[in-house]
Write a protein that holds these residues in place. Structure first.
Motif, PDB file in Angstrom:
ATOM      1  N   GLU A 186       0.809  -0.959  -0.106  1.00 32.59           N
ATOM      2  CA  GLU A 186      -0.095  -0.019   0.172  1.00 32.59           C
ATOM      3  C   GLU A 186       0.798   1.354   0.115  1.00 32.59           C
ATOM      4  N   ASN A 187       1.960   1.288   0.765  1.00 31.34           N
ATOM      5  CA  ASN A 187       2.916   2.442   0.788  1.00 31.34           C
ATOM      6  C   ASN A 187       3.432   2.553  -0.691  1.00 31.34           C
ATOM      7  N   PHE A 188       4.009   1.522  -1.290  1.00 33.21           N
ATOM      8  CA  PHE A 188       4.321   1.732  -2.763  1.00 33.21           C
ATOM      9  C   PHE A 188       3.432   2.255  -3.460  1.00 33.21           C
ATOM     10  N   GLU A 189       2.265   1.735  -3.556  1.00 35.01           N
ATOM     11  CA  GLU A 189       0.898   2.332  -4.369  1.00 35.01           C
ATOM     12  C   GLU A 189       0.919   3.741  -4.005  1.00 35.01           C
ATOM     13  N   ARG A 190       1.066   3.923  -2.838  1.00 41.25           N
ATOM     14  CA  ARG A 190       0.901   5.508  -2.578  1.00 41.25           C
ATOM     15  C   ARG A 190       1.744   6.370  -3.102  1.00 41.25           C
ATOM     16  N   TRP A 191       3.211   5.817  -2.975  1.00 42.80           N
ATOM     17  CA  TRP A 191       4.306   6.566  -3.684  1.00 42.80           C
ATOM     18  C   TRP A 191       3.868   6.677  -5.501  1.00 42.80           C
ATOM     19  N   VAL A 192       3.545   5.350  -5.702  1.00 41.40           N
ATOM     20  CA  VAL A 192       3.653   5.440  -7.293  1.00 41.40           C
ATOM     21  C   VAL A 192       2.418   6.587  -7.751  1.00 41.40           C
ATOM     22  N   ASN A 193       1.398   6.560  -6.779  1.00 38.42           N
ATOM     23  CA  ASN A 193       0.187   7.773  -7.144  1.00 38.42           C
ATOM     24  C   ASN A 193       0.810   9.054  -7.143  1.00 38.42           C
ATOM     25  N   ALA A 194       1.482   9.402  -5.989  1.00 37.75           N
ATOM     26  CA  ALA A 194       1.980  10.554  -5.591  1.00 37.75           C
ATOM     27  C   ALA A 194       2.737  11.300  -6.726  1.00 37.75           C
ATOM     28  N   VAL A 195       3.707  10.401  -6.998  1.00 30.84           N
ATOM     29  CA  VAL A 195       4.830  10.932  -8.287  1.00 30.84           C
ATOM     30  C   VAL A 195       4.415  10.783  -9.603  1.00 30.84           C
ATOM     31  N   LYS A 196       3.308   9.883  -9.675  1.00 26.46           N
ATOM     32  CA  LYS A 196       2.514   9.710 -11.006  1.00 26.46           C
ATOM     33  C   LYS A 196       3.579   8.875 -11.950  1.00 26.46           C
ATOM     34  N   PHE A 197       4.152   7.989 -11.161  1.00 27.96           N
ATOM     35  CA  PHE A 197       5.097   6.817 -11.975  1.00 27.96           C
ATOM     36  C   PHE A 197       4.143   5.595 -12.571  1.00 27.96           C
TER      37      PHE A 197
END
Length: 356
Positions: A186-197
């Protein structure tokens, strides 16, 4: 049921002519480096069967487009006369072999994926650092650890059920580990969404989930395969090289509302598949199995004795051959996340015969 469009096992390269003596020639261009006054490569022969007693050197520090696991795997096939050679000599020899095995297009794809992974790992900050090193006592239930430590068929069978031929189920993961891994995903997915990666999904059939190897868990999962799954596979899946599994694809898949709902009838791109439910609360999502088939008969009819359905339990593992046809029923409520480890052999006998 048809497997058209399903995830298939990777294509096997065409076989060469084997000599039948357990070794294959690795004939390479002239002008080769030498060590000890002898040619390093020209008169050497690869082992057709890997030396499972040999512990390969580490190659994580190599500046190369090839993955370190490729070198570790191939080193087990080197002739005994080369195992004591300097690492640089072994690397040069293996690079030439790998270059012949991989096309220019494949090497480009490998390099791009390596750069993609490095970009993620240079920016992503892990939430639970303890996941990035193997800790058996905190990851696994005691019965599983004890069975692995005893390392006998009897100890494995004592913790397993085989409800259908070739399908093994057993308690494996501690609830705390499942929770930590769910948090990390979930932390990784939040990071992905935050940086739009834009990330690569686990496979062509799952639109949701993440490849764990891509954000730093490769070493942990490799230890899981080598030290915990290979001993079991050696006993129960010898026909697909259970003890010689040397690479993996580790990922999580997600099912539920606004996620994937079900998974069609398919086979995996693996020799052996480990499938473990991590949670959370859900209904449905049963796995259905329909027997093992070769490529030629993958769509043949299912026999009554091959039909089996399995209901997921968090922390419980299912282990089966990649060629065992299966699918997942619809997850009708809640959110289900599973950890999958596709265990593979990079260099099987047909590949090695290419170097005659």
């Amino acid at each position: 049921m048809s497997l058209d469009g399903a995830v298939g096992r990777r294509d096997d390269p065409p076989a060469g002519n084997g000599s039948g003596n357990g070794a294959v020639s690795a004939a390479l261009p002239t002008g080769r480096p030498t060590y000890g006054g002898r040619p390093t490569y020209g008169d050497r022969r690869l082992r057709l069967n890997p030396n499972t007693e040999h512990k390969p050197e580490r190659y994580d520090d190599l500046e190369t487009e090839f993955d370190a696991s490729l070198f570790s795997s191939l080193e087990r096939h080197l002739p005994s006369s080369m195992l004591e050679a300097p690492r640089d000599s072994k690397v040069q020899f293996m690079k030439e072999i790998i270059a012949r095995y991989l096309s220019d297009g494949e090497r480009t794809r490998v390099q791009r994926h390596k750069e993609y992974r490095q970009k993620i790992m240079s920016a992503y900050q892990p939430l639970h650092n303890e996941l990035y090193n193997m800790h058996p006592a905190t990851f696994f239930v005691p019965s599983f650890v004890q069975a692995i430590n005893e390392n006998t068929e009897e100890s494995f069978r004592s913790i397993m059920s085989e409800p259908s031929p070739g399908v093994y189920t057993f308690a494996m993961l501690q609830p705390t580990f499942c929770g930590l891994l769910l948090d990390e995903v979930e932390n990784f997915e939040r990071w992905v969404n935050a940086v739009k990666f834009k990330i690569m999904r686990p496979n062509t059939m799952n639109k949701y989930g993440a490849v764990l190897d891509d954000f730093g868990l490769e070493a942990t999962l490799n230890k899981l395969m080598e030290e915990f799954i290979c001993p079991i596979s050696k006993v129960f899946f010898p026909e697909v090289g259970g003890s010689t599994l040397d690479s993996h694809h580790g990922f999580v898949v997600e099912y539920g509302k606004d996620k994937d709902v079900e998974l069609g009838f398919h086979v995996d791109d693996s020799e052996v598949t480990l499938n473990i439910c991590l949670g959370k609360q859900f209904s449905g999502g049963e796995l259905f199995f329909r027997g093992v088939r070769c490529d030629k008969h993958v769509n043949s009819e299912t026999q009554p004795e091959e039909i089996y359905e399995y209901s997921h339990v968090p922390g419980q593992a299912v282990l089966h051959r990649g060629r065992h046809r299966h699918g997942a029923r619809a997850t009708t409520s809640g959110h289900r996340i599973n950890l999958l480890l596709w265990c593979r052999r990079i260099f099987d006998k047909d590949v090695l015969k290419l170097f005659l």
